[in-house]
Motif scaffolding. Structure first.
Motif, PDB file in Angstrom:
ATOM      1  N   GLY A  82       7.393  49.371  10.046  1.00 16.85           N
ATOM      2  CA  GLY A  82       6.910  49.296   8.669  1.00 16.85           C
ATOM      3  C   GLY A  82       7.904  48.763   7.668  1.00 16.85           C
ATOM      4  N   GLU A  95      -1.527  47.839   4.773  1.00 15.37           N
ATOM      5  CA  GLU A  95      -1.852  48.470   6.046  1.00 15.37           C
ATOM      6  C   GLU A  95      -1.120  47.688   7.130  1.00 15.37           C
ATOM      7  N   GLU A  98      -0.070  47.856  14.792  1.00 13.25           N
ATOM      8  CA  GLU A  98       1.080  47.966  15.688  1.00 13.25           C
ATOM      9  C   GLU A  98       0.648  48.598  16.994  1.00 13.25           C
ATOM     10  N   ALA A 104       5.020  52.505  15.953  1.00 14.31           N
ATOM     11  CA  ALA A 104       3.865  52.849  15.104  1.00 14.31           C
ATOM     12  C   ALA A 104       4.014  54.245  14.520  1.00 14.31           C
ATOM     13  N   ILE A 105       4.569  55.166  15.289  1.00 17.41           N
ATOM     14  CA  ILE A 105       4.700  56.539  14.801  1.00 17.41           C
ATOM     15  C   ILE A 105       5.644  56.621  13.604  1.00 17.41           C
ATOM     16  N   GLU A 108       3.537  54.945  10.586  1.00 18.45           N
ATOM     17  CA  GLU A 108       2.391  55.723  10.105  1.00 18.45           C
ATOM     18  C   GLU A 108       2.806  56.984   9.348  1.00 18.45           C
ATOM     19  N   GLN A 109       4.079  57.273   9.290  1.00 21.49           N
ATOM     20  CA  GLN A 109       4.545  58.373   8.439  1.00 21.49           C
ATOM     21  C   GLN A 109       4.321  58.042   6.965  1.00 21.49           C
ATOM     22  N   HIS A 110       4.262  56.744   6.657  1.00 22.06           N
ATOM     23  CA  HIS A 110       4.132  56.315   5.257  1.00 22.06           C
ATOM     24  C   HIS A 110       2.912  55.440   5.002  1.00 22.06           C
ATOM     25  N   LYS A 112      -1.004  53.449   6.476  1.00 25.18           N
ATOM     26  CA  LYS A 112      -2.125  53.390   7.402  1.00 25.18           C
ATOM     27  C   LYS A 112      -1.796  52.330   8.446  1.00 25.18           C
ATOM     28  N   VAL A 113      -1.818  52.734   9.720  1.00 24.11           N
ATOM     29  CA  VAL A 113      -1.466  51.826  10.811  1.00 24.11           C
ATOM     30  C   VAL A 113      -2.577  51.869  11.860  1.00 24.11           C
ATOM     31  N   HIS A 114      -3.112  50.699  12.185  1.00 19.74           N
ATOM     32  CA  HIS A 114      -4.101  50.556  13.255  1.00 19.74           C
ATOM     33  C   HIS A 114      -3.328  50.343  14.547  1.00 19.74           C
ATOM     34  N   LYS A 115      -3.568  51.204  15.540  1.00 26.04           N
ATOM     35  CA  LYS A 115      -2.759  51.172  16.763  1.00 26.04           C
ATOM     36  C   LYS A 115      -3.484  50.512  17.927  1.00 26.04           C
TER      37      LYS A 115
END
Length: 198
Positions: A82, A95, A98, A104-105, A108-110, A112-115
């Motif tokens: 990110g 957004e 990843e 990705a983890i 996604e702490q901050h 919106k992540v599409h995995k």
């Protein structure tokens, strides 16, 4: 123990030949490629904090985009931990996409992540900006990726691509030992001509 690359005489693309199977490349990006994972471990260690608001006109990653669009919805494909989203969030609704679960983890702490890969997501034509930062070289079917992006990018949208240059001084000097010709995830290395044709 080594990979072979060739240059297309028609479009000048540098490509791996023979190419690795697409599922092997995908597994490499999700954690099987040890060289790539070493890079991810380094950036996960140093890129966990949120930066102060950058100057969008002088920031090396935002400058080209900001000159064309000052706001809108932005999707960073291959967002890793990110890093770019951290800069862009001050100006855009961001957004990420990843496929590597380890990076990705962090993102996604901050955000919106599409995995999943872009083609498997059901996204609408809602994005003003789609960015590809150092990801196009690892895509086995780049034409298909651009088709998927076309489906989600608004008609007046911007596609921003940052990718290694096959005609760079580093590639000319180091040839097969250039840092972007390592690991089996590097499928294609574009130059200006081949990227324009794509």
């Amino acid at each position: 123990g080594y990979l072979d690359y060739e240059r297309c005489s028609a479009c000048t693309l540098v490509f791996m030949n023979p190419a690795m199977p697409a599922d092997l490349v995908e597994r490499g990006f999700t954690g099987d490629d040890e060289l790539l994972m070493e890079y991810f471990r380094i950036i996960m260690k140093y890129k966990s904090g949120l930066p102060e608001k950058p100057d969008p006109e002088t920031d090396t990653k935002l400058g080209d985009i900001y000159r064309l669009k000052h706001s809108g919805r932005l999707l960073d494909v291959g967002c890793s931990v990110g890093d770019f989203l951290r800069r862009a969030k001050f100006f855009y609704d961001v957004e990420g996409v990843e496929v590597n679960p380890h990076t990705a983890i962090v993102a996604e702490q901050h955000f919106k992540v599409h995995k999943k890969v872009l083609s498997s997501l059901n996204l609408g034509k809602d994005y003003d900006i789609v960015t590809l930062h150092q990801i196009l070289y690892g895509v086995p079917e780049p034409v298909e990726l651009l088709r998927d992006i076309h489906k989600i990018l608004r008609d007046d949208g911007i596609l921003y691509i940052n990718t290694p240059n096959a005609d760079s001084h580093a590639v000319r000097l180091f040839q097969g030992k250039a840092n972007h010709l390592y690991g089996y995830t590097t499928q294609n290395v574009f130059n200006h001509r081949s990227l324009s044709k794509l």
